[in-house]
Design a protein around this motif. Sequence first.
Motif, mmCIF file in Angstrom:
data_model
loop_
_atom_site.group_PDB
_atom_site.id
_atom_site.type_symbol
_atom_site.label_atom_id
_atom_site.label_comp_id
_atom_site.label_asym_id
_atom_site.label_seq_id
_atom_site.Cartn_x
_atom_site.Cartn_y
_atom_site.Cartn_z
ATOM 1 N N LEU A 6 0.854 -1.278 0.147
ATOM 2 C CA LEU A 6 0.144 -0.198 -0.016
ATOM 3 C C LEU A 6 0.876 1.349 0.022
ATOM 4 C CD1 LEU A 6 -2.743 -1.041 2.550
ATOM 5 C CD2 LEU A 6 -2.472 -1.577 0.020
ATOM 6 N N GLY A 7 0.453 2.319 -0.668
ATOM 7 C CA GLY A 7 1.045 3.620 -0.811
ATOM 8 C C GLY A 7 2.199 3.469 -1.929
ATOM 9 N N ASN A 8 2.392 2.362 -2.555
ATOM 10 C CA ASN A 8 3.320 2.407 -3.700
ATOM 11 C C ASN A 8 2.725 2.290 -5.258
ATOM 12 O OD1 ASN A 8 5.714 2.036 -2.086
ATOM 13 N ND2 ASN A 8 4.726 0.035 -1.444
ATOM 14 N N HIS A 9 3.558 2.711 -6.138
ATOM 15 C CA HIS A 9 3.117 2.493 -7.464
ATOM 16 C C HIS A 9 2.858 0.941 -7.972
ATOM 17 C CE1 HIS A 9 3.558 6.777 -8.747
ATOM 18 N NE2 HIS A 9 4.446 6.738 -7.856
ATOM 19 N N VAL A 10 1.678 0.780 -8.439
ATOM 20 C CA VAL A 10 1.575 -0.390 -8.972
ATOM 21 C C VAL A 10 0.760 -0.385 -10.113
ATOM 22 C CG1 VAL A 10 -0.056 -2.738 -8.434
ATOM 23 C CG2 VAL A 10 0.927 -1.686 -6.472
ATOM 24 N N ARG A 11 1.219 -1.245 -10.937
ATOM 25 C CA ARG A 11 0.347 -1.027 -12.294
ATOM 26 C C ARG A 11 -0.881 -1.440 -12.368
ATOM 27 N NH1 ARG A 11 5.048 -2.791 -17.274
ATOM 28 N NH2 ARG A 11 6.607 -0.869 -16.537
ATOM 29 N N ARG A 12 -1.839 -0.834 -13.229
ATOM 30 C CA ARG A 12 -3.309 -1.590 -13.171
ATOM 31 C C ARG A 12 -3.359 -2.967 -13.687
ATOM 32 N NH1 ARG A 12 -7.608 2.925 -14.146
ATOM 33 N NH2 ARG A 12 -7.673 1.665 -16.136
ATOM 34 N N VAL A 13 -3.884 -3.671 -13.032
ATOM 35 C CA VAL A 13 -4.239 -4.939 -13.490
ATOM 36 C C VAL A 13 -5.295 -5.004 -14.721
ATOM 37 C CG1 VAL A 13 -3.376 -5.866 -11.459
ATOM 38 C CG2 VAL A 13 -5.993 -5.635 -11.875
ATOM 39 N N GLU A 14 -6.175 -4.095 -14.650
ATOM 40 C CA GLU A 14 -7.363 -4.000 -15.835
ATOM 41 C C GLU A 14 -6.673 -3.802 -17.255
ATOM 42 O OE1 GLU A 14 -8.818 -1.843 -11.869
ATOM 43 O OE2 GLU A 14 -6.712 -1.925 -13.281
ATOM 44 N N ASP A 15 -5.602 -2.841 -17.205
ATOM 45 C CA ASP A 15 -5.041 -2.479 -18.588
ATOM 46 C C ASP A 15 -4.934 -3.342 -19.765
ATOM 47 O OD1 ASP A 15 -5.796 -0.009 -17.429
ATOM 48 O OD2 ASP A 15 -3.528 0.569 -17.130
ATOM 49 N N PRO A 16 -4.257 -4.201 -19.259
ATOM 50 C CA PRO A 16 -3.937 -5.132 -20.555
ATOM 51 C C PRO A 16 -4.901 -5.803 -21.455
ATOM 52 C CG PRO A 16 -2.391 -5.826 -18.727
ATOM 53 C CD PRO A 16 -3.600 -4.797 -18.137
ATOM 54 N N GLU A 17 -5.806 -6.095 -20.767
ATOM 55 C CA GLU A 17 -7.040 -6.497 -21.375
ATOM 56 C C GLU A 17 -7.879 -5.354 -22.484
ATOM 57 O OE1 GLU A 17 -10.957 -9.435 -20.052
ATOM 58 O OE2 GLU A 17 -11.085 -7.430 -19.069
ATOM 59 N N LEU A 18 -7.812 -4.200 -21.796
ATOM 60 C CA LEU A 18 -8.446 -3.256 -22.414
ATOM 61 C C LEU A 18 -7.468 -2.759 -23.740
ATOM 62 C CD1 LEU A 18 -9.694 -1.248 -19.527
ATOM 63 C CD2 LEU A 18 -11.039 -2.654 -21.079
ATOM 64 N N LEU A 19 -6.202 -2.865 -23.390
ATOM 65 C CA LEU A 19 -5.432 -2.430 -24.496
ATOM 66 C C LEU A 19 -5.083 -3.381 -25.595
ATOM 67 C CD1 LEU A 19 -2.467 -0.865 -22.496
ATOM 68 C CD2 LEU A 19 -4.187 0.527 -23.474
ATOM 69 N N THR A 20 -5.440 -4.519 -25.447
ATOM 70 C CA THR A 20 -5.247 -5.522 -26.386
ATOM 71 C C THR A 20 -6.577 -6.053 -26.890
ATOM 72 O OG1 THR A 20 -5.489 -7.367 -24.477
ATOM 73 C CG2 THR A 20 -3.235 -6.380 -25.488
ATOM 74 N N GLY A 21 -7.715 -5.160 -26.950
ATOM 75 C CA GLY A 21 -8.949 -5.301 -27.430
ATOM 76 C C GLY A 21 -9.994 -6.622 -26.769
ATOM 77 N N GLY A 22 -9.485 -6.738 -25.438
ATOM 78 C CA GLY A 22 -10.371 -7.976 -24.877
ATOM 79 C C GLY A 22 -11.408 -7.418 -24.037
ATOM 80 N N GLY A 23 -11.824 -6.110 -24.249
ATOM 81 C CA GLY A 23 -12.846 -5.611 -23.503
ATOM 82 C C GLY A 23 -14.225 -5.933 -23.850
ATOM 83 N N THR A 24 -15.366 -6.096 -23.227
ATOM 84 C CA THR A 24 -16.627 -6.625 -23.786
ATOM 85 C C THR A 24 -17.444 -5.296 -23.476
ATOM 86 O OG1 THR A 24 -16.060 -8.798 -23.763
ATOM 87 C CG2 THR A 24 -18.442 -8.092 -24.039
ATOM 88 N N TYR A 25 -18.102 -4.530 -24.192
ATOM 89 C CA TYR A 25 -18.875 -3.586 -24.016
ATOM 90 C C TYR A 25 -20.343 -3.995 -24.482
ATOM 91 C CZ TYR A 25 -14.702 -0.904 -23.372
ATOM 92 O OH TYR A 25 -13.439 -0.538 -22.935
ATOM 93 N N VAL A 26 -21.467 -3.187 -24.021
ATOM 94 C CA VAL A 26 -22.845 -3.761 -24.458
ATOM 95 C C VAL A 26 -22.875 -3.925 -26.228
ATOM 96 C CG1 VAL A 26 -25.044 -3.079 -24.471
ATOM 97 C CG2 VAL A 26 -23.856 -2.508 -22.704
ATOM 98 N N ASP A 27 -22.344 -3.127 -26.802
ATOM 99 C CA ASP A 27 -22.567 -3.179 -28.153
ATOM 100 C C ASP A 27 -21.699 -4.337 -28.949
ATOM 101 O OD1 ASP A 27 -23.841 -2.181 -30.188
ATOM 102 O OD2 ASP A 27 -22.062 -1.332 -31.322
ATOM 103 N N ASP A 28 -20.911 -4.902 -28.126
ATOM 104 C CA ASP A 28 -19.952 -5.979 -28.655
ATOM 105 C C ASP A 28 -20.703 -7.349 -28.328
ATOM 106 O OD1 ASP A 28 -17.886 -4.598 -29.353
ATOM 107 O OD2 ASP A 28 -17.262 -4.570 -27.245
ATOM 108 N N LEU A 29 -21.965 -7.291 -27.467
ATOM 109 C CA LEU A 29 -22.673 -8.414 -27.059
ATOM 110 C C LEU A 29 -23.265 -9.085 -28.187
ATOM 111 C CD1 LEU A 29 -23.801 -7.345 -23.609
ATOM 112 C CD2 LEU A 29 -21.928 -8.953 -24.085
ATOM 113 N N ARG A 30 -23.346 -10.581 -28.283
ATOM 114 C CA ARG A 30 -24.073 -11.058 -29.368
ATOM 115 C C ARG A 30 -24.724 -12.300 -28.727
ATOM 116 N NH1 ARG A 30 -22.710 -7.369 -31.144
ATOM 117 N NH2 ARG A 30 -21.495 -6.746 -33.001
ATOM 118 N N ILE A 31 -26.011 -12.032 -28.413
ATOM 119 C CA ILE A 31 -26.918 -13.062 -27.941
ATOM 120 C C ILE A 31 -28.000 -13.460 -29.178
ATOM 121 C CG2 ILE A 31 -28.929 -13.416 -26.387
ATOM 122 C CD1 ILE A 31 -27.592 -11.248 -24.382
ATOM 123 N N PRO A 32 -27.991 -14.667 -29.577
ATOM 124 C CA PRO A 32 -28.833 -14.972 -30.675
ATOM 125 C C PRO A 32 -30.356 -14.580 -30.656
ATOM 126 C CG PRO A 32 -27.491 -16.886 -29.881
ATOM 127 C CD PRO A 32 -27.305 -15.766 -29.214
ATOM 128 N N GLY A 33 -30.886 -14.143 -31.617
ATOM 129 C CA GLY A 33 -32.152 -13.650 -31.625
ATOM 130 C C GLY A 33 -32.289 -12.062 -31.187
#
Length: 788
Positions: A6-33
């Motif tokens: 705590l109190g130290n610089h720690v890289r965000r664990v969320e970023d790799p997924e977002l930066l490499t196109g792994g994010g899933t937004y509402v408009d990305d969802l594909r539900i049949p029908g």
Amino acid sequence: MVGSILGNHVRRVEDPELLTGGGTYVDDLRIPGTAQAIFVRSPFAHARIAGVETAEAERAPGVLAVHTVATLGTHWVPPFAEVNPQVGHPPLADGVVRFVGDPVALVVAETRAQAVDAAELVDVDYDELPVAIDMEDALAPDAALQFPDLGSNVAASVHAIHPDDAGDVLADADVVVRARIENQRIATAPIEGNAILADPRPAGGVELTAYVATQQPHLARDLLVTFTGLEASQVRVVAPHVGGAFGGKAGISWTHAAIVAAARLLGRPVAWSETRSEAMLSMQGRGQVQFAELGLTRDGRIVGLRARNIGDCGAYAGFGGSLAIGPTHIMAQGPYDIPKIDYSAIAVLTNTAPMGAFRGAGRPEAAAMLERLMDLAALELDLLPEEIRRRNLIPKDAFPYATRTGLTYDSGDYDMALTEALRVADVDALRAEQRRRRAAGEVKQLGIGVSTYVEITGFGGTELGSVRIEPDGSVVVMSGTSAHGQGHATSFAMLVADRLGVPMESITYVQSDTAVVSSGGGTGGSRSLQLGGSAVSAAARAVREQVVELAAELLEASPDDIEVSDEGLRVAGVPTPSYTWRELATEADDRGVSLRADLDVPQDGATFPFGAHVSVVEVDTETGHVVPFRHVAVDDCGQILNPTIVIGQQHGGIAQGMSQALWEQFVNDEAGQPVTSSFADYQMPTAADTISFEASNTETPTDLNELGAKGIGESGTLGSTPAVQSAVVDALGHLGVRHIDIPCTPERVWRAIEAARDGNLPDPWREPPAAFDSLEVTRGPADGGVEV
């Protein structure tokens, strides 16, 4: 914190997924029908709907339904915040449209292209009505009324004076400075617009599943429960990745409700995502005109403040207008010792897009008002801007401090932040350069602006923190906050790693699904770390106690003798035997014991971060063009958990605050037509327009939560906007310029320069509308305590 992550610089664990196109937004969802929906919107700011012809659209290829208020119903959609109980909106406009973009019909088709084509075939007959576009004009006795039954365009109002401050709060002043101050309407403009996919097919007792781009999944769920009449257990809301919000995605809107209603009638999933032009209209904030007066003694001590502010609700009493009544009011004292305050505000209806929140939500407006007055007072009394502030800042030994608006500031050292900002900026050297340029008559003049601020965050209440150890030894963390860029997965994992003694890599963060996370207040008001983080921290400590008790039993030792590490648990000083986290988790699972804690942790009141900013700009005196040169920010958000995340929030807030000061403004013409509804017209800055900010911190912990944390997400907008505005005015101070409204566009700056050269500078003051004269005192905090 020695020996702690705590109190130290720690890289965000969320970023790799977002930066490499792994994010899933509402408009990305594909539900049949899934069917696609498109709204038919009003081209007029105010008109009576004479008729809606849908037959041709209904016959178009792929069309499944065309809805109007007749099919979706007249039941009002429950709002995020109710400003006036007599004003509401069904899923679609009912009889009258009240702003350009008001949804009139909804087309549902197999594909989006088919829905777009069919929407062109919906024929709506309008009878235009008079409009009220400007918020001051809307208060005139002869203004066009949005809801005639109200008798005026006033949606709500307040006139608040402390019981001890009766009479003229400026009566004891030797000097009074006054200004009419504009805080312009701006587009929230997150990278992702509003979006929803509503699935009405029953599954596991759930009758409706809605995937929504929202800041507050549980609130969205609760509002949909009210709208549909279903039970809370029958409605599931999931917020996948959300592409920013900045206050614009609070709860649900009418459009979300329309999609849900259409999906339930169709019996199939229906999806809708905003276009950029739709998003520019649906999410707007700020929008105040402030008539403010500050009284002082000759030696620069404040004796009183009188403010009469107008908040623009837009159509249908958008809650953003009421921020002038709420947050702007309660933060009107700012960081200063102001003995008396007389505050009035009117939330007014206009035929423009409904107003909501934008980063800071009423608090930046209060800071901008106060800082303008402080600069005008400094000019009037021939004091440096930092000196007049120092003479009036609340001293550090006065905390906890009761304000005249009923709040209690928890902790602070305002002068420390100001002193540090001045030191980092080296203001003396900057002023020497300014004098040199003025003496040389250079075209590009230097301006230095100073601001100090305090803001309110967290707002008290409770939040869920949940921590459990899985049979394989991994850890699952949950909280009722809902991150959309803030870094909760990193921050909460850091807390659990520290409290439990497990590696961060073993921790998974789960959020934003009401079927999994039992409760939550979502994200807003810079609340997440101080409430959600404190709850997660407490839950992790509770789980640690459970694990230590189990290990002590297995090792036949006292819990006080158990040593915890990344590898597992053992008796202190005895290398063997030991138990790994996986072994202990398996043992607990075999026993049917859950290593888990779910805690709702309360916080008794709001926290109050603060800071000081110094902005430096260059102004071209031939063209009025302003270029940011430097920006120094010293922000205090209490105890810092992860400096990397704090600095990121500072930079983001500064950029948006600077942008409001220099570039952004949403404009409607006299007929209510939006003229800045795309990025081709709206002045959204790019990275090339901004600069690298010099952000640092002081740390003054609060005692209201175990982390000592205050909010940081919005602070940058409070300090930066007034500092940049003041810098622009200061660059022209030698010409006699005292005030320029934001945004300080080249045209406005050039006109101020020309007026100064012609000796025709306008008075920054004019009398407020007569509507303020009839406001009776409606609220006066006694012994502290106004409702936030």
